[in-house]
Design a protein around this motif. Structure first.
Motif, PDB file in Angstrom:
ATOM      1  N   PHE A 294       0.821  -1.208   0.000  1.00  0.00           N
ATOM      2  CA  PHE A 294       0.000   0.000   0.000  1.00  0.00           C
ATOM      3  C   PHE A 294       0.862   1.268   0.000  1.00  0.00           C
ATOM      4  O   PHE A 294       0.663   2.178   0.805  1.00  0.00           O
ATOM      5  CB  PHE A 294      -0.967  -0.001   1.177  1.00  0.00           C
ATOM      6  CG  PHE A 294      -2.017  -1.072   1.075  1.00  0.00           C
ATOM      7  CD1 PHE A 294      -3.050  -0.974   0.154  1.00  0.00           C
ATOM      8  CD2 PHE A 294      -1.973  -2.184   1.892  1.00  0.00           C
ATOM      9  CE1 PHE A 294      -4.009  -1.973   0.048  1.00  0.00           C
ATOM     10  CE2 PHE A 294      -2.927  -3.179   1.801  1.00  0.00           C
ATOM     11  CZ  PHE A 294      -3.957  -3.076   0.869  1.00  0.00           C
ATOM     12  N   GLY A 295       1.843   1.270  -0.911  1.00  0.00           N
ATOM     13  CA  GLY A 295       2.662   2.461  -1.076  1.00  0.00           C
ATOM     14  C   GLY A 295       3.905   2.528  -0.210  1.00  0.00           C
ATOM     15  O   GLY A 295       4.682   3.466  -0.332  1.00  0.00           O
ATOM     16  N   ALA A 296       4.109   1.544   0.647  1.00  0.00           N
ATOM     17  CA  ALA A 296       5.286   1.549   1.522  1.00  0.00           C
ATOM     18  C   ALA A 296       6.185   0.366   1.203  1.00  0.00           C
ATOM     19  O   ALA A 296       5.705  -0.729   0.879  1.00  0.00           O
ATOM     20  CB  ALA A 296       4.853   1.483   2.983  1.00  0.00           C
ATOM     21  N   ALA A 297       7.499   0.578   1.287  1.00  0.00           N
ATOM     22  CA  ALA A 297       8.441  -0.528   1.152  1.00  0.00           C
ATOM     23  C   ALA A 297       8.349  -1.391   2.405  1.00  0.00           C
ATOM     24  O   ALA A 297       8.247  -0.878   3.522  1.00  0.00           O
ATOM     25  CB  ALA A 297       9.853   0.012   0.982  1.00  0.00           C
ATOM     26  N   LEU A 298       8.371  -2.711   2.217  1.00  0.00           N
ATOM     27  CA  LEU A 298       8.168  -3.621   3.345  1.00  0.00           C
ATOM     28  C   LEU A 298       9.327  -4.597   3.455  1.00  0.00           C
ATOM     29  O   LEU A 298       9.678  -5.277   2.489  1.00  0.00           O
ATOM     30  CB  LEU A 298       6.858  -4.393   3.163  1.00  0.00           C
ATOM     31  CG  LEU A 298       6.441  -5.318   4.313  1.00  0.00           C
ATOM     32  CD1 LEU A 298       6.150  -4.514   5.569  1.00  0.00           C
ATOM     33  CD2 LEU A 298       5.209  -6.135   3.921  1.00  0.00           C
ATOM     34  N   ASP A 299       9.925  -4.661   4.658  1.00  0.00           N
ATOM     35  CA  ASP A 299      10.966  -5.655   4.900  1.00  0.00           C
ATOM     36  C   ASP A 299      10.375  -6.792   5.729  1.00  0.00           C
ATOM     37  O   ASP A 299       9.162  -6.940   5.824  1.00  0.00           O
ATOM     38  CB  ASP A 299      12.180  -5.022   5.578  1.00  0.00           C
ATOM     39  CG  ASP A 299      11.854  -4.413   6.945  1.00  0.00           C
ATOM     40  OD1 ASP A 299      10.803  -4.753   7.527  1.00  0.00           O
ATOM     41  OD2 ASP A 299      12.660  -3.601   7.433  1.00  0.00           O
ATOM     42  N   ASP A 300      11.234  -7.606   6.327  1.00  0.00           N
ATOM     43  CA  ASP A 300      10.752  -8.776   7.060  1.00  0.00           C
ATOM     44  C   ASP A 300      10.460  -8.503   8.527  1.00  0.00           C
ATOM     45  O   ASP A 300      10.074  -9.422   9.263  1.00  0.00           O
ATOM     46  CB  ASP A 300      11.782  -9.913   6.961  1.00  0.00           C
ATOM     47  CG  ASP A 300      11.852 -10.518   5.569  1.00  0.00           C
ATOM     48  OD1 ASP A 300      10.929 -10.260   4.767  1.00  0.00           O
ATOM     49  OD2 ASP A 300      12.835 -11.231   5.287  1.00  0.00           O
ATOM     50  N   THR A 301      10.636  -7.246   8.991  1.00  0.00           N
ATOM     51  CA  THR A 301      10.470  -6.968  10.414  1.00  0.00           C
ATOM     52  C   THR A 301       9.444  -5.891  10.728  1.00  0.00           C
ATOM     53  O   THR A 301       8.972  -5.809  11.859  1.00  0.00           O
ATOM     54  CB  THR A 301      11.823  -6.533  11.028  1.00  0.00           C
ATOM     55  OG1 THR A 301      12.268  -5.325  10.395  1.00  0.00           O
ATOM     56  CG2 THR A 301      12.880  -7.613  10.836  1.00  0.00           C
ATOM     57  N   ALA A 302       9.088  -5.054   9.750  1.00  0.00           N
ATOM     58  CA  ALA A 302       8.260  -3.877  10.045  1.00  0.00           C
ATOM     59  C   ALA A 302       6.897  -4.231  10.603  1.00  0.00           C
ATOM     60  O   ALA A 302       6.414  -3.586  11.545  1.00  0.00           O
ATOM     61  CB  ALA A 302       8.108  -3.012   8.793  1.00  0.00           C
ATOM     62  N   LEU A 303       6.237  -5.244  10.052  1.00  0.00           N
ATOM     63  CA  LEU A 303       4.852  -5.538  10.427  1.00  0.00           C
ATOM     64  C   LEU A 303       4.699  -6.879  11.131  1.00  0.00           C
ATOM     65  O   LEU A 303       3.683  -7.560  10.998  1.00  0.00           O
ATOM     66  CB  LEU A 303       3.950  -5.478   9.186  1.00  0.00           C
ATOM     67  CG  LEU A 303       3.807  -4.083   8.554  1.00  0.00           C
ATOM     68  CD1 LEU A 303       2.909  -4.133   7.322  1.00  0.00           C
ATOM     69  CD2 LEU A 303       3.257  -3.080   9.562  1.00  0.00           C
ATOM     70  N   VAL A 304       5.709  -7.244  11.905  1.00  0.00           N
ATOM     71  CA  VAL A 304       5.620  -8.435  12.751  1.00  0.00           C
ATOM     72  C   VAL A 304       5.787  -8.009  14.203  1.00  0.00           C
ATOM     73  O   VAL A 304       6.185  -6.883  14.496  1.00  0.00           O
ATOM     74  CB  VAL A 304       6.682  -9.490  12.362  1.00  0.00           C
ATOM     75  CG1 VAL A 304       6.534  -9.880  10.904  1.00  0.00           C
ATOM     76  CG2 VAL A 304       8.088  -8.993  12.637  1.00  0.00           C
ATOM     77  N   ALA A 305       5.442  -8.890  15.118  1.00  0.00           N
ATOM     78  CA  ALA A 305       5.495  -8.565  16.543  1.00  0.00           C
ATOM     79  C   ALA A 305       6.876  -8.043  16.926  1.00  0.00           C
ATOM     80  O   ALA A 305       7.908  -8.544  16.469  1.00  0.00           O
ATOM     81  CB  ALA A 305       5.148  -9.794  17.374  1.00  0.00           C
ATOM     82  N   THR A 306       6.890  -7.032  17.770  1.00  0.00           N
ATOM     83  CA  THR A 306       8.125  -6.387  18.183  1.00  0.00           C
ATOM     84  C   THR A 306       8.905  -7.283  19.141  1.00  0.00           C
ATOM     85  O   THR A 306       8.366  -7.699  20.172  1.00  0.00           O
ATOM     86  CB  THR A 306       7.820  -5.056  18.880  1.00  0.00           C
ATOM     87  OG1 THR A 306       7.016  -4.247  18.015  1.00  0.00           O
ATOM     88  CG2 THR A 306       9.104  -4.320  19.219  1.00  0.00           C
ATOM     89  N   PRO A 307      10.155  -7.618  18.821  1.00  0.00           N
ATOM     90  CA  PRO A 307      10.944  -8.455  19.737  1.00  0.00           C
ATOM     91  C   PRO A 307      11.025  -7.824  21.130  1.00  0.00           C
ATOM     92  O   PRO A 307      11.257  -6.626  21.274  1.00  0.00           O
ATOM     93  CB  PRO A 307      12.324  -8.492  19.070  1.00  0.00           C
ATOM     94  CG  PRO A 307      12.060  -8.228  17.618  1.00  0.00           C
ATOM     95  CD  PRO A 307      10.911  -7.263  17.602  1.00  0.00           C
TER      96      PRO A 307
END
Length: 253
Positions: free
Chosen positions: A217-230
Motif C-alpha cells: 500500500f505504497g510503503a516498502a516492506l521488509d521482514d520486520t516492520a509488520l511483525v510482533a516487536t521483539p
C-alpha cells in the motif's frame, strides 16, 4: 459494565456480540447512527454513562491528508467527551509496526491517533494488532493487474479477527495499561506466500509473481516492520492461517 464502541465494522460488530454474550451493557455505533466523531456531533450524548469507550473508527478516505485529519480530529473529540463523562478506560485498536513504516500516510494517521490518546485525560490502552487474515484477499486485489498479481515477499504475522476480538474483550474489561499491548498471529510469512495459499484454498486462477519492489500500500516492506516487536511480549493468537482458510466460507461465483 457499560461499554460504547465507535465503529461497527469487522471487529466492532464481533466485539459487541462477544461482550453482550458476557453480560455487558454494550452498543456498537457505526456512521449510520448519526454520530460524527470528526466534528464531535452526537459524541457527548453517546458516551454519557459509559465506563469504557472503544475506538474502532476508520477514515472513509485513504488520502494521506484525509487520514491524518480524521484520526487527529476524531480522537480529540472522543477523548474530550470521555473525560467530561468520567469514562474510566479508553481503548483503541492500532497497528503493530506503525512507527516503523511512517512512509505510509495511513500509518502516520494512526500514530496521530495514538498521540491524541496519550495526551488526553482518560486512562487508556493502545492495542496494536498485526494484519487480519480477512484482509489478505483485499491485499491480493490491490496488487493485481489483469491475471497477474505481483506480491512482495516482505513478512506479515497475520491474525484471525475472531482472535483479535477475544483478546480485545479481555483488554476492554480489564484495567487500563497506560501504554501499548501487542497481539499477533502464530506464523510469520511473506505476503506472496499468504496469497498463494489463499488462491490454493479458493481455486483462484491468478498467477502470483514474487516481487520485492511491489511494496505494501505504497510503503516498502521488509521482514520486520509488520511483525510482533521483539521483546514486547506480544500475545500470540491460537488460530493458524491454514486453519482459518480451511473454515473460511467459499465465495459464491
Amino acid at each position: 459494565m457499560r461499554i460504547v464502541i465507535f465503529g461497527a465494522g469487522l471487529i466492532g460488530s464481533q466485539l459487541a456480540a462477544y461482550l453482550d454474550g458476557q453480560g455487558h451493557d454494550v452498543v456498537a455505533l457505526g456512521r449510520e447512527a448519526g454520530i460524527d466523531t470528526t466534528t464531535g456531533e452526537g459524541v457527548a450524548e453517546a458516551v454519557a454513562g459509559a465506563e469504557v469507550v472503544v475506538d474502532l473508527t476508520n477514515s472513509p478516505s485513504w488520502a494521506d491528508d484525509d487520514v491524518l485529519a480524521f484520526f487527529r480530529d476524531s480522537t480529540a473529540h472522543l477523548v474530550a467527551a470521555g473525560a467530561a463523562a468520567g469514562v474510566r478506560h479508553h481503548v483503541i485498536l492500532s497497528i503493530v509496526g506503525l512507527d516503523r513504516l511512517t512512509d505510509a500516510g495511513y500509518m502516520r494517521g494512526k500514530l496521530a491517533q495514538e498521540e491524541g490518546v496519550r495526551a488526553g485525560d482518560v486512562p487508556f490502552t493502545i492495542v496494536r494488532s498485526t494484519q487480519f487474515f480477512e484482509f489478505v484477499p483485499g491485499i491480493a486485489d490491490a496488487s493485481t493487474t489483469g491475471d497477474t498479481l505481483r506480491a512482495t515477499p516482505g513478512k506479515l504475522q497475520p491474525i484471525a479477527s475472531a482472535d483479535v476480538v477475544a483478546r480485545l474483550a479481555e483488554v476492554v474489561t480489564g484495567a487500563p495499561a497506560g501504554g501499548v499491548v501487542e497481539i499477533a498471529g502464530p506464523e510469520v510469512v511473506g505476503i506472496d506466500e499468504l496469497v498463494r495459499r489463499l488462491f490454493a484454498a479458493t481455486g483462484d486462477p491468478r498467477t502470483v509473481v514474487t516481487d520485492p519492489a511491489a511494496g505494501y500500500f505504497g510503503a516498502a516492506l521488509d521482514d520486520t516492520a509488520l511483525v510482533a516487536t521483539p521483546g514486547a511480549g506480544a500475545w500470540i493468537a491460537p488460530t493458524s492461517y491454514d486453519d482459518w482458510l480451511a473454515t473460511r466460507p467459499v465465495p459464491a461465483n
